[in-house]
Design a protein around this motif. Structure first.
Motif, PDB file in Angstrom:
ATOM      1  N   UNK A 171      13.759  14.457  43.137  1.00 43.90           N
ATOM      2  CA  UNK A 171      14.969  13.983  42.304  1.00 43.90           C
ATOM      3  C   UNK A 171      14.183  13.268  40.898  1.00 43.90           C
TER       4      UNK A 171
ATOM      5  N   UNK B 229      11.066  12.072  30.725  1.00 38.98           N
ATOM      6  CA  UNK B 229      12.319  12.329  31.472  1.00 38.98           C
ATOM      7  C   UNK B 229      13.004  11.162  30.850  1.00 38.98           C
TER       8      UNK B 229
ATOM      9  N   UNK C 273      13.433   9.212  39.592  1.00 35.60           N
ATOM     10  CA  UNK C 273      12.120   8.824  39.580  1.00 35.60           C
ATOM     11  C   UNK C 273      12.332   7.120  40.229  1.00 35.60           C
TER      12      UNK C 273
ATOM     13  N   UNK D 216       5.016  12.102  32.139  1.00 36.91           N
ATOM     14  CA  UNK D 216       6.190  12.576  32.827  1.00 36.91           C
ATOM     15  C   UNK D 216       7.471  11.513  32.706  1.00 36.91           C
ATOM     16  N   UNK D 217       7.151  10.260  33.007  1.00 36.50           N
ATOM     17  CA  UNK D 217       8.259   9.169  32.978  1.00 36.50           C
ATOM     18  C   UNK D 217       8.893   9.234  31.724  1.00 36.50           C
TER      19      UNK D 217
ATOM     20  N   UNK E 114       9.018  15.667  38.259  1.00 34.83           N
ATOM     21  CA  UNK E 114       9.281  14.339  38.344  1.00 34.83           C
ATOM     22  C   UNK E 114       8.430  13.628  39.200  1.00 34.83           C
TER      23      UNK E 114
END
Ligand SMILES: Nc1ncnc2c1ncn2[C@@H]1O[C@H](COP(=O)(O)OP(=O)(O)OP(=O)(O)O)[C@@H](O)[C@H]1O
Ligand SMILES: Nc1ncnc2c1ncn2[C@@H]1O[C@H](COP(=O)(O)OP(=O)(O)OP(=O)(O)O)[C@@H](O)[C@H]1O
Ligand code: SF4
Ligand code: SF4
Ligand SMILES: [Mg+2]
Ligand SMILES: [Mg+2]
Lengths: 339, 333
Positions: free
Chosen positions: B267, A253, B270, A249-250, A229
């Motif tokens: 973590x 997730x 974000x 990635x954002x 992350x």
């Protein structure tokens, strides 16, 4: 529908893996550990590769650098490094690509360092093997690099042996070693898993910064989603030797599209969440000799439907920078669902 | 009466002799060397609560756990269970106390005897403590397997026939079989994948609700600890540097080491927080730094830190051992 990631308009990625298959012949038949894995790494990009133990992360890395341990072998697919095919190169040619064009950082720093030689000897040898420079020049570069990765008093410590360094310092030395021939790609397989939390962050920062400075792309393999992350640009999620989802990635997730990724993200406790219960995916990842027909995730999937049990979903381009292998996103399925 | 904490630990200390063999010492003219794995550790655990100990590798977590369950003798200090002092050399009374607590280890592979069937593994504490006999034992084993989400028929199988998560379930069934009130869990999910970890953590929660269990949870994973615990103790080089309410430890860390750890942990959230660069590594525990052992890495270090071990002070969220907290406490009073 095969090779779905190709988009002719974009410029050639640094690394392209297409339909990679890795198999292990055994007495009781052939085990397929990687089954048509495809992904790209762009110039200067950090690609995270996550997945649970046995998903095939390390094998993917090993196949790329030509270090699969026999009887494991590439049984299909192609690997391209900046337009050059590298999965079928003779051993000697591949050996030169490793170290020169692809640097490596593994979980245990001692697998990359020879205990019998000083750090200086190892760095200088690697530099001189791959680059046409004098001994003195190589040493100068080695000291500068050690200094850059955060070894205090580098000019003096360079003549120490690996065992004189602590675990975290050794991993810094390994990063220096991986980068000393100025590779285009750095493959890091669980580079911080063996280290203490307070040291992990330092190592990840160093790795990321130096690769960015030098324009090297990174393939970062880890089971730690937190590390991904904070480090990766895009992430590929592996499940049972197949790519479940790839994307920024954002997005992956915070709004996973594949049901496995969604479950995985919900199962990880975070430092801010308040839910009393974690999301629970029933069961566990199948062994290689018991991968179900159709979608490998189907026995555990909360959204499973008939087609999932018979047909395997390919990676589907979602046109939002993501690729997902799940029938929920197939246009035919969606039409049915909307009728 | 139920206000007595279920577990009270005070001044718990353990040294290990890490000297070279006698002859080498004589030849090399070296002194005996001792490593302090735990130093003056104090804490209490209330009934039905989860108290967690976090700390990096070598901070003394397992040593403390082992002293509490009697696998390692303390060099100094006291352990009270339900108000009674635990002395492991004592026979019958200790046996009665002993059945009221159990332990779950990190490695579900090593902690189960591979040659025993699962049924015998789970039945062993039942037999040892004479909790049931005859056919009742099998019935109880079947029930326990179902409690942990396996099936009664699994009693016939051997540990190697199960996955890591299933083996940890078996270890939990075994721990539950003596009907304990208190379970020490040393890294119960560190060897497991995250999706399986979620299953085990949820199970531990459910069992706690159902049976009113009290846990000492040991982990190096701050997010696991935050998810599970009511209170958290942070260890550094064998010393408890801070203890606080679980949620507030994360929002209002008091000790510089706790703050550093929180900054360092990657973590999922974000949050975009920019980490402060963390410096240095854990020193050699055989020759720990003087005074506050965190001083070589502490961004706030002052002179006194190098000379004096800081005393434990009450903080708004619990307590912590840092000279700066003492100063602010003094100056604000
Ligand atoms: N020599 C071998 N023979 C047979 N199977 C193998 C061999 N090496 C690896 N495998 C299998 O290939 C699969 C993928 O292994 P790999 O090491 O890539 O997993 P990983 O994702 O890196 O897992 P981890 O997080 O545990 O490192 C696993 O199921 C593993 O059991
Ligand atoms: N039997 C022993 N003999 C000598 N030293 C020991 C022994 N057991 C533990 N130690 C030392 O005591 C210190 C604390 O160890 P402990 O196992 O309690 O740490 P921990 O916090 O559980 O670490 P980890 O996260 O690695 O499990 C370490 O420095 C360790 O090397
Ligand atoms: S293809 Fe079907 S079983 Fe597989 S993840 Fe998608 S919905 Fe679930
Ligand atoms: S006592 Fe001093 S060195 Fe130790 S944590 Fe406090 S400020 Fe830092
Ligand atoms: Mg691996
Ligand atoms: Mg331990």
């Amino acid at each position: 529908m095969s090779a779905p990631i190709e988009k002719p308009s974009e410029k050639t990625p640094l690394l392209s893996v297409r339909d990679l298959i890795v198999e292990f012949p055994t007495r009781r038949g052939t085990l397929r550990a990687l089954d048509r894995v495809s992904f790209d790494i762009a110039e200067g990009e950090v690609l995270g590769m996550v997945g649970e133990s046995g998903a095939g992360k390390s094998l993917t890395g090993a196949a790329i650098i030509g270090l699969l341990e026999p009887p494991g072998r590439i049984a299909g697919g192609e690997i391209w490094l900046r337009g050059q095919r590298i999965d079928n190169l003779p051993r000697e040619k591949m050996r030169r690509i490793r170290g020169r064009r692809i640097g490596m950082v593994f979980q245990d720093p001692l697998t990359s360092l020879n205990p019998l030689y000083t750090v200086a000897q190892q760095l200088i040898e690697t530099i001189r093997t791959h680059m046409d420079v004098s001994d003195a020049e190589a040493r100068k570069r080695a000291v500068a690099l050690l200094d850059r990765v955060g070894i205090p008093a580098a000019a003096r410590r360079i003549d120490d042996y690996p065992h004189h360094f602590s675990g975290g310092m050794r991993q810094r030395v390994v990063i220096a070693l991986a980068l000393c021939a100025e590779p285009e790609l750095v493959l890091a397989d669980e580079p911080t898993t063996a280290l203490d939390v307070s040291v992990q962050a330092q190592i990840i920062d160093v790795l990321k910064e130096i690769c960015a400075e030098r324009g090297a792309s990174v393939m970062l393999i880890t089971h730690d989603m937190g590390v991904i992350a904070e480090t990766a640009d895009r992430v590929a999620v592996l499940y049972a030797g197949r790519v479940a989802e790839i994307g920024p990635v954002r997005d992956v997730i915070q709004a996973a599209e594949h049901p496995y990724t969604a479950g995985l993200m919900g199962s990880i406790p975070t430092l801010t969440q308040t839910a009393a219960r974690l999301t629970q995916i029933p069961g566990s990842m199948p062994r290689l000799n018991a991968i179900p027909r159709g979608c490998a995730f189907n026995p555990r999937c909360p959204k499973v439907f008939d087609r999932c049990r018979t047909d395997r979903p390919e990676l589907i381009d979602r046109d939002n920078g993501r690729h997902v292998s799940c029938w929920l996103y197939d246009s035919a399925t969606q039409k049915v669902a909307h009728d | 009466m139920t206000d007595t904490p279920l577990l009270q630990v005070s001044g718990l200390t353990r040294y290990f002799d890490v000297s070279k063999p006698w002859l080498n010492r004589v030849l090399e003219r070296e002194e005996k060397q001792f490593l302090t794995a735990a130093a003056d550790v104090d804490f209490e655990i209330k009934r039905g609560e989860t108290f967690a100990l976090v700390g990096e590798s070598g901070s003394g977590k397992s040593t403390i756990a082992k002293m509490i369950v009697g696998l390692v003798d303390p060099s100094r200090g006291r352990i009270l269970f339900d108000g009674q002092e635990m002395r492991f050399e004592q026979g019958a009374a200790m046996r009665q106390l002993r059945r009221r607590f159990q332990m779950i280890f990190q490695d579900p592979f090593a902690s189960l005897n591979p040659r025993w069937r699962v049924g015998s593994i789970i039945a062993e504490p039942i037999r040892t403590f004479g909790i049931a006999s005859g056919a009742d034992i099998n019935r109880e084993v079947g029930r326990l397997l179902e409690v942990v989400g396996l099936s009664a028929a699994d009693a016939e199988k051997f540990p190697h026939e199960f996955s890591g998560g299933q083996r940890q379930r078996i270890a939990i069934a075994r721990a539950l079989s003596s009907k304990p009130e208190f379970i020490v869990c040393d890294e119960p999910t560190s060897a497991l994948d995250v999706s399986v970890q979620a299953q085990i953590l949820n199970l531990m929660r459910d069992l706690q609700d159902e049976f009113g269990l009290t846990y000492l949870l040991i982990s190096h994973d701050l997010s696991v600890v935050r998810h599970m615990a009511n209170r958290i103790g942070v260890l550094y080089l064998g010393r408890l540097v801070e203890e606080a309410d679980a949620k507030r430890l994360f929002t209002e860390p008091q000790h510089p080491y706790t703050r550093m750890l929180l900054d360092a942990v990657p973590d999922l959230a974000l949050s975009g927080r920019r980490r402060k660069p963390v410096t240095g590594e854990i020193p050699n525990p055989i020759t720990p730094p003087s005074g506050c052992t965190f001083h070589p890495r502490c961004p706030l270090v002052v002179d006194i830190c190098k000379q004096q071990v800081p005393a434990v002070r009450t903080t708004p969220t619990g307590r912590a051992a840092c000279h700066l907290l003492e100063e602010s406490a003094l100056s604000s009073s």
